[in-house]
Design a protein around this motif. Structure first.
Motif, PDB file in Angstrom:
ATOM      1  N   GLU A  20     -11.125  -3.448   2.471  1.00 17.80           N
ATOM      2  CA  GLU A  20     -11.407  -2.017   2.454  1.00 17.80           C
ATOM      3  C   GLU A  20     -12.907  -1.759   2.326  1.00 17.80           C
ATOM      4  O   GLU A  20     -13.444  -0.849   2.956  1.00 17.80           O
ATOM      5  CB  GLU A  20     -10.649  -1.337   1.308  1.00 17.80           C
ATOM      6  CG  GLU A  20      -9.146  -1.308   1.478  1.00 17.80           C
ATOM      7  CD  GLU A  20      -8.707  -0.368   2.596  1.00 17.80           C
ATOM      8  OE1 GLU A  20      -9.545   0.334   3.168  1.00 17.80           O
ATOM      9  OE2 GLU A  20      -7.490  -0.346   2.900  1.00 17.80           O
ATOM     10  N   GLU A  52     -11.224   5.097   3.560  1.00 17.42           N
ATOM     11  CA  GLU A  52     -11.244   3.683   3.155  1.00 17.42           C
ATOM     12  C   GLU A  52     -11.807   3.548   1.741  1.00 17.42           C
ATOM     13  O   GLU A  52     -11.356   2.688   0.973  1.00 17.42           O
ATOM     14  CB  GLU A  52     -12.097   2.869   4.138  1.00 17.42           C
ATOM     15  CG  GLU A  52     -11.643   2.921   5.586  1.00 17.42           C
ATOM     16  CD  GLU A  52     -10.224   2.405   5.783  1.00 17.42           C
ATOM     17  OE1 GLU A  52      -9.721   1.687   4.909  1.00 17.42           O
ATOM     18  OE2 GLU A  52      -9.615   2.745   6.801  1.00 17.42           O
ATOM     19  N   HIS A  55      -8.992   4.214  -0.611  1.00 16.33           N
ATOM     20  CA  HIS A  55      -8.098   3.056  -0.687  1.00 16.33           C
ATOM     21  C   HIS A  55      -8.676   1.995  -1.624  1.00 16.33           C
ATOM     22  O   HIS A  55      -7.955   1.406  -2.440  1.00 16.33           O
ATOM     23  CB  HIS A  55      -7.913   2.453   0.699  1.00 16.33           C
ATOM     24  CG  HIS A  55      -7.130   3.338   1.626  1.00 16.33           C
ATOM     25  ND1 HIS A  55      -6.915   3.009   2.946  1.00 16.33           N
ATOM     26  CD2 HIS A  55      -6.515   4.531   1.431  1.00 16.33           C
ATOM     27  CE1 HIS A  55      -6.206   3.967   3.521  1.00 16.33           C
ATOM     28  NE2 HIS A  55      -5.957   4.903   2.620  1.00 16.33           N
ATOM     29  N   TYR A 114      -1.337  -5.070   5.226  1.00 11.89           N
ATOM     30  CA  TYR A 114      -0.616  -4.436   4.120  1.00 11.89           C
ATOM     31  C   TYR A 114       0.893  -4.635   4.254  1.00 11.89           C
ATOM     32  O   TYR A 114       1.595  -4.854   3.258  1.00 11.89           O
ATOM     33  CB  TYR A 114      -0.957  -2.955   4.049  1.00 11.89           C
ATOM     34  CG  TYR A 114      -2.306  -2.677   3.431  1.00 11.89           C
ATOM     35  CD1 TYR A 114      -2.667  -3.266   2.220  1.00 11.89           C
ATOM     36  CD2 TYR A 114      -3.221  -1.827   4.049  1.00 11.89           C
ATOM     37  CE1 TYR A 114      -3.903  -3.030   1.660  1.00 11.89           C
ATOM     38  CE2 TYR A 114      -4.462  -1.576   3.488  1.00 11.89           C
ATOM     39  CZ  TYR A 114      -4.799  -2.184   2.296  1.00 11.89           C
ATOM     40  OH  TYR A 114      -6.026  -1.949   1.737  1.00 11.89           O
ATOM     41  N   LEU A 133      -0.341   2.206   1.228  1.00 12.22           N
ATOM     42  CA  LEU A 133      -1.530   2.005   2.057  1.00 12.22           C
ATOM     43  C   LEU A 133      -1.147   1.642   3.491  1.00 12.22           C
ATOM     44  O   LEU A 133      -1.820   2.065   4.441  1.00 12.22           O
ATOM     45  CB  LEU A 133      -2.420   0.912   1.450  1.00 12.22           C
ATOM     46  CG  LEU A 133      -3.056   1.257   0.097  1.00 12.22           C
ATOM     47  CD1 LEU A 133      -3.886   0.096  -0.415  1.00 12.22           C
ATOM     48  CD2 LEU A 133      -3.909   2.512   0.194  1.00 12.22           C
ATOM     49  N   GLU A 136      -0.269   4.862   5.127  1.00 11.91           N
ATOM     50  CA  GLU A 136      -1.470   5.657   5.420  1.00 11.91           C
ATOM     51  C   GLU A 136      -2.250   5.064   6.585  1.00 11.91           C
ATOM     52  O   GLU A 136      -2.787   5.806   7.416  1.00 11.91           O
ATOM     53  CB  GLU A 136      -2.339   5.748   4.165  1.00 11.91           C
ATOM     54  CG  GLU A 136      -1.698   6.566   3.060  1.00 11.91           C
ATOM     55  CD  GLU A 136      -2.496   6.540   1.768  1.00 11.91           C
ATOM     56  OE1 GLU A 136      -3.696   6.202   1.823  1.00 11.91           O
ATOM     57  OE2 GLU A 136      -1.931   6.867   0.705  1.00 11.91           O
ATOM     58  N   GLU A 137      -2.338   3.734   6.639  1.00 14.01           N
ATOM     59  CA  GLU A 137      -3.030   3.116   7.767  1.00 14.01           C
ATOM     60  C   GLU A 137      -2.271   3.337   9.067  1.00 14.01           C
ATOM     61  O   GLU A 137      -2.871   3.489  10.128  1.00 14.01           O
ATOM     62  CB  GLU A 137      -3.200   1.607   7.513  1.00 14.01           C
ATOM     63  CG  GLU A 137      -4.154   1.249   6.385  1.00 14.01           C
ATOM     64  CD  GLU A 137      -5.599   1.581   6.706  1.00 14.01           C
ATOM     65  OE1 GLU A 137      -5.911   1.826   7.890  1.00 14.01           O
ATOM     66  OE2 GLU A 137      -6.409   1.606   5.763  1.00 14.01           O
TER      67      GLU A 137
END
Length: 318
Positions: A20, A52, A55, A114, A133, A136-137
């Motif tokens: 990240e 980022e 995160h 992830y 995560l 979200e990515e």
């Protein structure tokens, strides 16, 4: 270098923090490099950098809760399965198309990391964060496209390249191009050295056939063992190996087949014409898929081919 499966939960979190942080700094460099000419695109990358950063903070907080204050230094190059990233952010001026494609690849790679990390984590809180995560990515690219619509006017925005096309380049074009270049160029010296040394088409053909097959096997294994593709989406390593090996053999066979002709002079001229055609195809592929300028691609490919060809001729005539 460790395999991903060998990492502990502590090491997985440390690696995630490092990834990240790296992505955050890359996006910051993209924004800085694009700001003078493409301020709207720079604003988009500023938004991605902030995400980022968020995160990274969440990962650090969880790491401190679970494992204390010291975060071990584990980088992407310390773990098998990651693709080497071209340092586009160091080049000035930045090419906006290349930057957007690289950002898309980064998002896909991080999401896959992830997802894979979550699947092998036993701790509930760690798995929850990794799942969040990953989600979200997964939507990062969609949100980036929404930022495009909000901030990028038509006269600034270049044609978008979707992540799947980038993955196609990683899985098919890159190993195939590497093999074609190696087969077309590296076999020139033995084939033409044998041709000029023996003045015999059949013997030149046998040398070319052996060189092509040997190079194909070697390149195929080298590509298959270089990266398992588990985190990068580059595909199954043995599929890439087959593609690379087949294209290597094809590159060498192309200018070997003319030596099936009985007339040595005709075979020699035909092989030379095939070489020119092979180098032209490689130049086109580099320009089409690797965004290499025509002149640069032609010079790189042509100069390498010419040097190897001359080497083979000189050795054959000596």
């Amino acid at each position: 270098m460790k395999k991903f499966e060998e990492l502990t939960e502590r090491e997985v979190l440390a690696l995630a923090i490092g990834l990240e942080e790296e992505d955050e700094r890359v996006y910051a460099d993209f924004a800085e490099g694009l700001r003078p000419d493409y301020p709207a695109t720079a604003a988009m990358f500023d938004g991605m950098r902030e995400e980022e950063s968020g995160h990274r903070r969440r990962l650090i907080e969880l790491f401190q809760q679970k494992f204390g204050e010291h975060i071990p230094l584990i980088r992407r190059q310390d773990v098998r399965g990651f693709v080497d990233r071209p340092a586009l952010w160091l080049v000035r001026p930045l090419r906006i198309e290349a930057v957007r494609k690289e950002a898309s690849t980064m998002e896909v790679e991080t999401r896959r990391f992830y997802e894979k990390a979550s699947a092998r984590t036993q701790d509930a809180s760690i798995r929850q964060l990794l799942d969040d995560l990953a989600y979200e990515e997964r939507e990062h690219e969609e949100r980036a496209q929404e930022l495009d619509k909000q901030k990028l006017p038509d006269n600034v925005k270049a044609d978008e390249e979707v992540a799947q096309r980038r993955l196609f380049v990683l899985q098919i074009v890159q190993p195939g191009l590497a093999g074609l270049m190696d087969g077309s160029v590296s076999t020139l010296a033995p084939v033409f050295a044998a041709a000029f040394a023996t003045k015999n088409s059949h013997e030149a053909f046998l040398v070319g056939l052996a060189a092509s097959a040997g190079a194909g096997i070697s390149m195929g294994f080298a590509e298959a063992l270089s990266d398992d593709g588990s985190l990068t989406g580059r595909g199954h390593p043995w599929v890439r190996g087959v593609i690379c090996g087949a294209m290597t053999a094809l590159g060498g066979i192309g200018h070997t087949l003319p030596f099936l002709l009985r007339d040595f002079r005709v075979a020699l001229w035909a092989a030379g014409a095939v070489v020119v055609a092979e180098l032209a195809v490689i130049t086109w592929v580099r320009r089409r898929y690797m965004d290499t300028p025509w002149i640069s691609a032609a010079l790189q490919v042509g100069l390498g081919g010419a040097l190897v060809f001359i080497t083979g001729v000189l050795i054959g005539k000596s």
